[in-house]
Design an enzyme around this catalytic site. Structure first.
Site, PDB file in Angstrom:
ATOM      1  N   LYS A   1       0.843  -1.198   0.000  1.00  0.00           N
ATOM      2  CA  LYS A   1       0.000   0.000   0.000  1.00  0.00           C
ATOM      3  C   LYS A   1       0.880   1.250   0.000  1.00  0.00           C
ATOM      4  O   LYS A   1       1.618   1.505   0.942  1.00  0.00           O
ATOM      5  CB  LYS A   1      -0.889   0.046   1.243  1.00  0.00           C
ATOM      6  CG  LYS A   1      -1.918   1.171   1.130  1.00  0.00           C
ATOM      7  CD  LYS A   1      -2.596   1.482   2.445  1.00  0.00           C
ATOM      8  CE  LYS A   1      -1.828   2.464   3.276  1.00  0.00           C
ATOM      9  NZ  LYS A   1      -1.674   3.798   2.672  1.00  0.00           N
TER      10      LYS A   1
ATOM     11  N   GLY B   1       7.746   4.719   7.771  1.00  0.00           N
ATOM     12  CA  GLY B   1       6.879   5.872   8.044  1.00  0.00           C
ATOM     13  C   GLY B   1       7.190   6.436   9.416  1.00  0.00           C
ATOM     14  O   GLY B   1       8.308   6.293   9.926  1.00  0.00           O
ATOM     15  N   SER B   2       6.186   7.032  10.011  1.00  0.00           N
ATOM     16  CA  SER B   2       6.427   7.735  11.279  1.00  0.00           C
ATOM     17  C   SER B   2       6.617   6.738  12.434  1.00  0.00           C
ATOM     18  O   SER B   2       6.060   5.632  12.421  1.00  0.00           O
ATOM     19  CB  SER B   2       5.248   8.654  11.587  1.00  0.00           C
ATOM     20  OG  SER B   2       4.076   7.898  11.704  1.00  0.00           O
ATOM     21  N   THR B   3       7.354   7.170  13.431  1.00  0.00           N
ATOM     22  CA  THR B   3       7.580   6.330  14.604  1.00  0.00           C
ATOM     23  C   THR B   3       6.250   6.052  15.301  1.00  0.00           C
ATOM     24  O   THR B   3       6.012   4.955  15.808  1.00  0.00           O
ATOM     25  CB  THR B   3       8.591   7.019  15.545  1.00  0.00           C
ATOM     26  OG1 THR B   3       9.844   7.084  14.848  1.00  0.00           O
ATOM     27  CG2 THR B   3       8.803   6.247  16.834  1.00  0.00           C
ATOM     28  N   GLU B   4       5.379   7.049  15.272  1.00  0.00           N
ATOM     29  CA  GLU B   4       4.075   6.884  15.934  1.00  0.00           C
ATOM     30  C   GLU B   4       3.290   5.712  15.326  1.00  0.00           C
ATOM     31  O   GLU B   4       2.775   4.852  16.047  1.00  0.00           O
ATOM     32  CB  GLU B   4       3.322   8.198  15.739  1.00  0.00           C
ATOM     33  CG  GLU B   4       2.048   8.305  16.487  1.00  0.00           C
ATOM     34  CD  GLU B   4       1.215   9.464  15.946  1.00  0.00           C
ATOM     35  OE1 GLU B   4       1.765  10.339  15.232  1.00  0.00           O
ATOM     36  OE2 GLU B   4       0.013   9.465  16.220  1.00  0.00           O
TER      37      GLU B   4
ATOM     38  N   GLY C   1       4.586   3.343  13.474  1.00  0.00           N
ATOM     39  CA  GLY C   1       5.407   2.143  13.685  1.00  0.00           C
ATOM     40  C   GLY C   1       5.078   1.495  15.020  1.00  0.00           C
ATOM     41  O   GLY C   1       4.956   0.276  15.137  1.00  0.00           O
TER      42      GLY C   1
ATOM     43  N   GLU D   1      11.073   0.840   9.574  1.00  0.00           N
ATOM     44  CA  GLU D   1      12.042   1.892   9.253  1.00  0.00           C
ATOM     45  C   GLU D   1      11.333   3.207   9.554  1.00  0.00           C
ATOM     46  O   GLU D   1      10.411   3.596   8.854  1.00  0.00           O
ATOM     47  CB  GLU D   1      12.448   1.768   7.779  1.00  0.00           C
ATOM     48  CG  GLU D   1      13.765   2.409   7.475  1.00  0.00           C
ATOM     49  CD  GLU D   1      13.607   3.843   7.044  1.00  0.00           C
ATOM     50  OE1 GLU D   1      13.669   4.723   7.937  1.00  0.00           O
ATOM     51  OE2 GLU D   1      13.430   4.077   5.856  1.00  0.00           O
TER      52      GLU D   1
ATOM     53  N   CYS E   1      13.820  10.611   5.983  1.00  0.00           N
ATOM     54  CA  CYS E   1      13.894  10.067   7.343  1.00  0.00           C
ATOM     55  C   CYS E   1      15.294  10.210   7.920  1.00  0.00           C
ATOM     56  O   CYS E   1      15.460  10.391   9.116  1.00  0.00           O
ATOM     57  CB  CYS E   1      13.435   8.619   7.372  1.00  0.00           C
ATOM     58  SG  CYS E   1      14.216   7.625   6.110  1.00  0.00           S
TER      59      CYS E   1
ATOM     60  N   GLU F   1      11.223  15.355  15.017  1.00  0.00           N
ATOM     61  CA  GLU F   1      11.447  15.253  13.575  1.00  0.00           C
ATOM     62  C   GLU F   1      10.513  16.237  12.873  1.00  0.00           C
ATOM     63  O   GLU F   1       9.289  16.084  12.917  1.00  0.00           O
ATOM     64  CB  GLU F   1      11.153  13.816  13.114  1.00  0.00           C
ATOM     65  CG  GLU F   1      11.397  13.601  11.642  1.00  0.00           C
ATOM     66  CD  GLU F   1      11.128  12.175  11.172  1.00  0.00           C
ATOM     67  OE1 GLU F   1      10.081  11.614  11.536  1.00  0.00           O
ATOM     68  OE2 GLU F   1      11.968  11.640  10.439  1.00  0.00           O
TER      69      GLU F   1
HETATM   70  P1  NAI Z   1       2.465   7.917   8.470  1.00  0.00           P
HETATM   71  O1  NAI Z   1       3.443   7.145   9.234  1.00  0.00           O
HETATM   72  O2  NAI Z   1       1.123   8.151   9.049  1.00  0.00           O
HETATM   73  O3  NAI Z   1       2.189   7.203   7.058  1.00  0.00           O
HETATM   74  C1  NAI Z   1       3.009   6.249   6.461  1.00  0.00           C
HETATM   75  C2  NAI Z   1       2.155   5.145   5.865  1.00  0.00           C
HETATM   76  O4  NAI Z   1       1.459   4.453   6.895  1.00  0.00           O
HETATM   77  C3  NAI Z   1       1.078   5.619   4.916  1.00  0.00           C
HETATM   78  O5  NAI Z   1       0.990   4.687   3.852  1.00  0.00           O
HETATM   79  C4  NAI Z   1      -0.183   5.565   5.753  1.00  0.00           C
HETATM   80  O6  NAI Z   1      -1.351   5.404   5.002  1.00  0.00           O
HETATM   81  C5  NAI Z   1       0.072   4.367   6.614  1.00  0.00           C
HETATM   82  N1  NAI Z   1      -0.641   4.342   7.892  1.00  0.00           N
HETATM   83  C6  NAI Z   1      -1.073   5.391   8.646  1.00  0.00           C
HETATM   84  N2  NAI Z   1      -1.651   4.931   9.780  1.00  0.00           N
HETATM   85  C7  NAI Z   1      -1.560   3.587   9.746  1.00  0.00           C
HETATM   86  C8  NAI Z   1      -1.949   2.557  10.646  1.00  0.00           C
HETATM   87  N3  NAI Z   1      -2.541   2.820  11.823  1.00  0.00           N
HETATM   88  N4  NAI Z   1      -1.698   1.278  10.312  1.00  0.00           N
HETATM   89  C9  NAI Z   1      -1.076   0.996   9.161  1.00  0.00           C
HETATM   90  N5  NAI Z   1      -0.701   1.922   8.263  1.00  0.00           N
HETATM   91  C10 NAI Z   1      -0.927   3.200   8.556  1.00  0.00           C
HETATM   92  O7  NAI Z   1       3.114   9.274   8.057  1.00  0.00           O
HETATM   93  P2  NAI Z   1       2.340  10.643   7.729  1.00  0.00           P
HETATM   94  O8  NAI Z   1       1.126  10.829   8.557  1.00  0.00           O
HETATM   95  O9  NAI Z   1       2.122  10.670   6.293  1.00  0.00           O
HETATM   96  O10 NAI Z   1       3.401  11.701   8.192  1.00  0.00           O
HETATM   97  C11 NAI Z   1       3.428  12.164   9.537  1.00  0.00           C
HETATM   98  C12 NAI Z   1       4.826  12.351  10.006  1.00  0.00           C
HETATM   99  O11 NAI Z   1       5.522  11.114   9.936  1.00  0.00           O
HETATM  100  C13 NAI Z   1       5.686  13.254   9.154  1.00  0.00           C
HETATM  101  O12 NAI Z   1       5.547  14.578   9.531  1.00  0.00           O
HETATM  102  C14 NAI Z   1       7.058  12.755   9.427  1.00  0.00           C
HETATM  103  O13 NAI Z   1       7.564  13.353  10.593  1.00  0.00           O
HETATM  104  C15 NAI Z   1       6.883  11.300   9.653  1.00  0.00           C
HETATM  105  N6  NAI Z   1       7.223  10.484   8.484  1.00  0.00           N
HETATM  106  C16 NAI Z   1       8.392   9.821   8.512  1.00  0.00           C
HETATM  107  C17 NAI Z   1       8.766   9.070   7.433  1.00  0.00           C
HETATM  108  C18 NAI Z   1      10.031   8.332   7.426  1.00  0.00           C
HETATM  109  O14 NAI Z   1      10.427   7.807   6.399  1.00  0.00           O
HETATM  110  N7  NAI Z   1      10.715   8.246   8.529  1.00  0.00           N
HETATM  111  C19 NAI Z   1       7.955   8.996   6.233  1.00  0.00           C
HETATM  112  C20 NAI Z   1       6.702   9.698   6.326  1.00  0.00           C
HETATM  113  C21 NAI Z   1       6.385  10.423   7.421  1.00  0.00           C
END
Ligand code: NAI
Length: 792
Positions: A192, A244-247, A249, A266, A300, A397
């Site tokens: 996804k 994605g985000s640590t939260e 994760g 990651e 990241c 971050e």
């Molecule tokens: P996110 O972590 O919410 O989204 C990443 C992916 O996870 C997306 O595909 C999303 O649809 C999916 N997702 C969201 N909630 C989920 C859940 N409960 N279960 C499974 N999948 C879920 O990141 P978001 O909201 O787009 O960005 C928020 C913050 O996260 C950013 O401001 C940034 O600080 C951080 N971030 C860090 C990344 C990294 O590579 N370390 C990448 C993207 C965001």
């Protein structure tokens, strides 16, 4: 404008990349994109779509299908059906598929680059020169793993069906990092993309069809976090891989606890970029540009915390400000643009509010002037100085083009500042002194260290974090391994544990009146349990075999503190660690009779058989002594100047809940494997056979093992293990027990995202190939890739 005026001015003119083909491709999807399930395009069962925007203008680019539970079920079912036949293909056949994908990506590279720039807002210069070439490289590299799997990993099998969830900052690249190793090693996937950036994944699905990837091997479903959650919770998925985000994760760790799904995460970072006073400052300035203004800082591993040696602080900041004013912010499709648009308004608002918070905390904010926006989401490259290390903007971050700068005096202070974060993804070190730079590299707790460079990636070098930046690696041999499991698991039975019968408290025969309760073993000393209670261990016939201390939360805290204090063990030479393990083996052997007697008494085994377990434990200590100086890293040779030194570093403090049986061999295996790699441990032994662990105190005491490297707390494994799983100063939790135990510990591990190895099936502890080497060491280490400049 006359030529003379142009020469006077030296401003760039616009150099737009054509978007004609991309618009044609979008027009083909004017009715809304579909889901790619079982090799076919399908409308979403929900009949719902959502808009995806061009962040540079705010205009709608396309309508994206919102997958629901029915679609997720269908995609997982397709992946399940396709998995066994795909895995059964000769590696060569899979290799050809990956190779075909790589070729097709190259053939369609411009279309990919333009769509990615339109959808994400990143400059075409980056998608064209970085994202897309790295994607092709990833498929080429992993075509090799498909080909070589049978010969290089003869005892490994694919994990199965993989659920993969990726973010929006490198949509295509993150997709390649997930899909290439998974399918190379015989898995099938349900991927996804992030809701802001689904388009290149959709284009990729067509590439899979063209490349002849069998139906069901790659399934792409679009949707938001709710769709992601459905994947995470789906019972027929064997492995989850998330970036994605640590939260989020953390949520995924909790939601998948006890499910038996393998998990790699990651996550975020707040990576230091360290400039010493002997650095080539002009190069370092260019490094900063790459570190934090590449991809609008939405990286990241962005070097978002600039640490400058005090003596050059002002000079460096002056140079940086000057360079910052030359960065061009604008439409992503302009080839002369350095910084594009922020992915979405939500992210723009988040960046804006964090910068404002920094300002209110006293930071000085330096920004370039933006041209008046025409509806897009732009944020100016920003430098914040006068920042306190404890302030929000120095800790959180920001995920935008925002750099916070601080100063340090000495290398030690730089290390302390660099490590002063819950993250541990990457770091850049700038110094012309090779001694200094290479002295820093092992001290920084991060998965990637770039020396006089930054943001370098390659398929051959694993990428991933320490601490709350997640676990597992993507790329490299270790990344490939993460998509495999040992073959023996297929035939393994679940661990079942009968309730442990304790004996009635009494007096040990023959020692009337003298308390012989075995204490706990903390910091190299025997310690009375804090609670002042003991447990009566029963012999096989129900009689009293002896008493042990009943440890509690406070004892675990003391043991963890002792293990942390003994962290110097990680710096002990491998040779020394090996010697000590040999010495433990020697001392155990000297008391083999006594241990065999104890074992026979506890288990009812005949003594010769019990003796064999003791001998196996001695051999196991030898095995890990042998491994201590042989579990080496690798030197990667990425396809550009530089080497990546992949070092196997210890994870830190490992909490180990040993299985109920075999009480001695399993305990010794886990202890020896963990400490051979340089970890310190807090061990909770088998309950019924705890006396074997307490008998070991004297063996350890006489073997020159520094105090605190091994700590042993006896008592209720579930209660003590839970304390270890929750403890923020524990870096990994290993546990061997029934599913319920794994679930509790894995859930509790989410707090500081400690690494988990919670095994619920019975392994063969006797088989050295299964339990005596690499398998334990893989869990006992994490790979740090140190990128160093290299000639030629
Ligand atoms: P996110 O972590 O919410 O989204 C990443 C992916 O996870 C997306 O595909 C999303 O649809 C999916 N997702 C969201 N909630 C989920 C859940 N409960 N279960 C499974 N999948 C879920 O990141 P978001 O909201 O787009 O960005 C928020 C913050 O996260 C950013 O401001 C940034 O600080 C951080 N971030 C860090 C990344 C990294 O590579 N370390 C990448 C993207 C965001």
């Amino acid at each position: 404008m006359s030529v003379a005026e142009i020469l006077d001015d030296l401003e760039y003119g616009p150099a737009p990349e054509s978007d004609t083909e991309a618009r044609e491709w979008l027009a083909q999807h004017a009715d809304g994109t579909q889901l790619f399930i079982d090799g076919e395009w399908r409308k979403p069962a929900s009949g719902q779509w959502f808009d995806t925007l061009d962040p540079a203008t705010g205009a709608v680019l396309a309508r994206i299908a919102q997958a629901d539970g029915t679609d997720v079920d269908a995609a997982v079912a397709a992946a399940r059906q396709a998995q066994a036949p795909w895995a059964a293909l000769p590696g060569h056949a899979r290799a050809r598929c990956l190779y075909a994908i790589a070729r097709l990506i190259q053939k369609n590279s411009r279309l990919f680059a333009v769509i990615e720039a339109l959808d994400n807002g990143k400059p075409i210069r980056e998608t064209r020169d970085i994202d897309v070439p790295l994607v092709a490289r990833h498929f080429y590299h992993h075509a090799g793993w498909a080909q070589l799997m049978a010969s290089e990993m003869p005892d490994r099998a694919p994990v199965g069906v993989c659920g993969q969830i990726i973010p929006w900052n490198f949509p295509l690249l993150m997709m390649a990092w997930k899909i290439a190793p998974a399918i190379a090693l015989g898995n099938t996937v349900v991927l996804k993309p992030a809701e802001f950036t689904s388009l290149t994944a959709i284009l990729f699905a067509d590439i899979c069809r063209m490349a002849g990837v069998p139906k069901g091997v790659v399934n792409i479903i679009t949707g938001d976090g709710a769709t992601g959650e459905l994947i995470v919770r789906h019972p027929d998925i064997d492995k989850l891989a998330f970036t994605g985000s640590t939260e989020v994760g953390r949520k995924i760790r909790e939601a998948s606890a006890g499910s038996g799904k393998a998990l790699t995460l990651e996550l975020g970072g707040k990576s230091p970029f360290i400039v010493f006073d002997d650095a080539d400052l002009d190069s370092a300035v260019e490094g900063v540009v790459d570190a934090i203004w590449f991809n609008q800082g939405q990286v990241c591993c962005a070097g978002s915390r600039l640490l400058i040696q005090e003596t050059v602080h002002d000079a460096f900041i002056a140079k940086l400000k000057e360079r910052l004013t030359t960065l061009r912010v604008g439409p992503p499709l302009d080839k002369a643009i350095d910084v594009g648009a922020i992915v979405d308004k939500v992210q723009l608002d988040r960046i804006t509010s964090l910068v404002e918070q920094g300002r209110s905390e006293g930071a000085e904010v330096f920004q370039t002037q933006l041209e008046p926006s025409k509806g897009g989401y732009f944020f100016p490259p920003t430098l914040m100085t006068n920042v306190h290390p404890a302030s929000t903007c120095a800790r959180v971050e920001i995920f935008g083009p925002v750099l916070v700068a601080m100063s340090f005096r000495t290398p030690d202070e730089a290390v302390a500042l660099a490590n002063n974060t819950e993250y541990g993804l990457a770091a850049s070190v700038w110094s012309e002194s090779i001694n200094l730079a290479l002295d820093m590299a092992p001290k920084i707790k991060a998965g990637v260290i770039w020396i006089n460079s930054t943001n370098l990636f390659d398929a051959s070098a694993g990428f991933g974090g320490y601490k709350e930046s997640g676990y597992g690696r993507e790329g490299g041999r270790e990344g490939a391994f993460a998509y495999t499991k040992p073959k023996w698991i297929a035939a393994a039975k679940p661990i079942e544990e009968a309730p442990v019968k304790l004996a009635a408290i009494g007096t040990e025969p023959g020692f009337a009146g003298i308390d012989r309760t075995a204490k706990l073993y903390i910091g190299g000393k025997q310690a009375r349990p804090d609670g002042g209670y003991s447990r009566a261990i029963a012999a096989h016939d129900g009689s009293l075999a002896g008493e042990i201390g009943d440890g509690n939360r406070k004892d675990i805290r003391n043991a963890v503190e002792a293990a942390r204090k003994a962290a110097g063990w990680a710096k002990a030479s491998e040779h020394l660690r090996a010697q000590i393990l040999y010495y433990i083996a020697e001392n155990l052997e000297a008391r083999a009779d006594e241990f065999a007697g104890r074992l026979a008494m506890l288990t009812g085994e005949r003594k010769p058989r019990a003796r064999r377990e003791v001998e196996a434990a001695v051999a196991r200590l030898f095995a890990f002594a042998g491994w201590a100086d042989k579990y080496e890293g690798a030197v990667h040779r990425p396809p550009f100047t530089g080497l990546a030194l992949a070092m196997n570093e210890p994870v830190g403090v490992v909490g180990i809940v040993a299985p109920e049986a075999p009480g001695l061999l399993a305990f010794v295996t886990l202890m020896a494997g963990a400490i051979a790699a340089g970890n310190t441990v807090v061990m909770v032994p088998s309950e019924a056979q705890a006396l074997l662990a307490t008998d070991l105190y004297q063996v350890l005491d006489t073997s020159d093992l520094p105090g605190g490297v091994v700590n042993i707390v006896t008592g209720d494994r579930r209660a003590l293990g839970l304390e270890l799983a929750k403890h923020d100063a524990v870096d990994a939790i290993w546990a061997f027990g029934p599913q319920g135990m794994a679930e509790t510990f894995e859930k509790a591990s989410a707090g500081n995202l400690k690494q988990t190895w919670c095994e619920t099936v019975a392994r063969d502890w006797n088989d050295e190939a299964v339990s005596g080497g690499r398998e334990v060491l893989r869990h006992a280490t994490q790979v740090k890739n140190i990128w160093v400049p290299w000639g030629e």
